[in-house]
Design a protein around this motif. Structure first.
Motif, PDB file in Angstrom:
ATOM      1  N   ARG A   1       1.709  -3.371  -4.568  1.00 57.48           N
ATOM      2  CA  ARG A   1       0.618  -4.289  -4.220  1.00 57.48           C
ATOM      3  C   ARG A   1       0.024  -3.865  -2.884  1.00 57.48           C
ATOM      4  O   ARG A   1       0.687  -3.958  -1.859  1.00 57.48           O
ATOM      5  CB  ARG A   1       1.122  -5.720  -4.134  1.00 57.48           C
ATOM      6  N   GLY A   2      -1.203  -3.380  -2.919  1.00 61.89           N
ATOM      7  CA  GLY A   2      -1.858  -2.968  -1.682  1.00 61.89           C
ATOM      8  C   GLY A   2      -1.132  -1.844  -0.976  1.00 61.89           C
ATOM      9  O   GLY A   2      -1.148  -1.768   0.241  1.00 61.89           O
ATOM     10  N   GLY A   3      -0.464  -0.992  -1.739  1.00 60.05           N
ATOM     11  CA  GLY A   3       0.294   0.112  -1.165  1.00 60.05           C
ATOM     12  C   GLY A   3       1.730  -0.228  -0.818  1.00 60.05           C
ATOM     13  O   GLY A   3       2.518   0.654  -0.499  1.00 60.05           O
ATOM     14  N   TRP A   4       2.084  -1.494  -0.867  1.00 61.12           N
ATOM     15  CA  TRP A   4       3.444  -1.946  -0.555  1.00 61.12           C
ATOM     16  C   TRP A   4       4.272  -1.957  -1.839  1.00 61.12           C
ATOM     17  O   TRP A   4       3.842  -2.515  -2.846  1.00 61.12           O
ATOM     18  CB  TRP A   4       3.428  -3.358   0.022  1.00 61.12           C
TER      19      TRP A   4
ATOM     20  N   THR B   1      10.002  -6.271   0.031  1.00 57.69           N
ATOM     21  CA  THR B   1       8.755  -5.537   0.257  1.00 57.69           C
ATOM     22  C   THR B   1       9.015  -4.388   1.227  1.00 57.69           C
ATOM     23  O   THR B   1       9.682  -4.564   2.249  1.00 57.69           O
ATOM     24  CB  THR B   1       7.641  -6.448   0.806  1.00 57.69           C
TER      25      THR B   1
ATOM     26  N   THR C   1       7.248  -1.279   3.515  1.00 61.71           N
ATOM     27  CA  THR C   1       5.995  -0.843   4.123  1.00 61.71           C
ATOM     28  C   THR C   1       5.549   0.486   3.524  1.00 61.71           C
ATOM     29  O   THR C   1       6.380   1.345   3.208  1.00 61.71           O
ATOM     30  CB  THR C   1       6.153  -0.654   5.649  1.00 61.71           C
TER      31      THR C   1
ATOM     32  N   HIS D   1       1.902   2.768   7.276  1.00 57.14           N
ATOM     33  CA  HIS D   1       2.039   1.558   8.088  1.00 57.14           C
ATOM     34  C   HIS D   1       2.747   1.907   9.395  1.00 57.14           C
ATOM     35  O   HIS D   1       3.703   2.687   9.401  1.00 57.14           O
ATOM     36  CB  HIS D   1       2.840   0.503   7.318  1.00 57.14           C
TER      37      HIS D   1
ATOM     38  N   GLU E   1       3.928 -10.780  11.372  1.00 53.86           N
ATOM     39  CA  GLU E   1       3.235 -10.885  10.085  1.00 53.86           C
ATOM     40  C   GLU E   1       4.086 -11.663   9.083  1.00 53.86           C
ATOM     41  O   GLU E   1       3.562 -12.526   8.358  1.00 53.86           O
ATOM     42  CB  GLU E   1       2.939  -9.499   9.516  1.00 53.86           C
TER      43      GLU E   1
END
Length: 142
Positions: free
Chosen positions: A58-61, A76, A78, A82, A122
């Motif tokens: 998801r979104g590169g993760w 998750t 990184t 990142h 985050e």
């Protein structure tokens, strides 16, 4: 300089408290236990080999979901680009013995302290969102 930072953050949905706890505390045992890995790579290899874990990107993760009884863990990782790479977070929503909902995040960050602190921040914001979702779905605690 890269180092490994391991932390646990528990957010109580019932009381709105944010507490950073030692990894081997009693509360860690009640909500998924301490982080079972020492590196992000070790966690990734274990989850890839675990037939009970499902994965997606998801979104590169890289994201893994694993259910263990009543506990659902979301892992998750990184992406390589990142600032906090390599890092992994394990997030869980679970109830305490008193019935209050908690969001627990364990984080292994193997980057600079600055990048790891930013990543932790985050996740703290994401935990707020998760806490609100739990509160809306299940009520304020019991």
């Amino acid at each position: 300089m890269r180092a490994t930072y391991i932390t646990a953050v528990v957010f109580s949905a019932a009381f709105g408290l944010l507490v950073t706890l030692p990894i081997n505390s009693a509360s860690a045992q009640a909500c998924g236990g301490p982080m079972p890995f020492e590196t992000a790579r070790e966690a990734m290899e274990s989850l890839i080999a675990d037939p009970s874990a499902t994965s997606s990107v998801r979104g590169g993760w890289a994201v893994f979901e694993r259910r263990n009884g009543d506990l659902t863990e979301f892992w998750t990782f990184t992406p390589k680009d990142h600032p906090a790479f390599p890092s992994v977070a394990r997030r869980m929503g679970c109830r305490n013995a008193d019935g209050a909902w908690n969001v627990r995040t364990n984080l292994i960050c193997q980057s600079t302290k600055t990048a790891c602190d930013a990543l932790l921040h985050e996740y703290m914001l994401l935990d707020e969102q998760m806490k609100e979702s739990i509160r809306k779905r299940h009520g304020s605690g019991t």
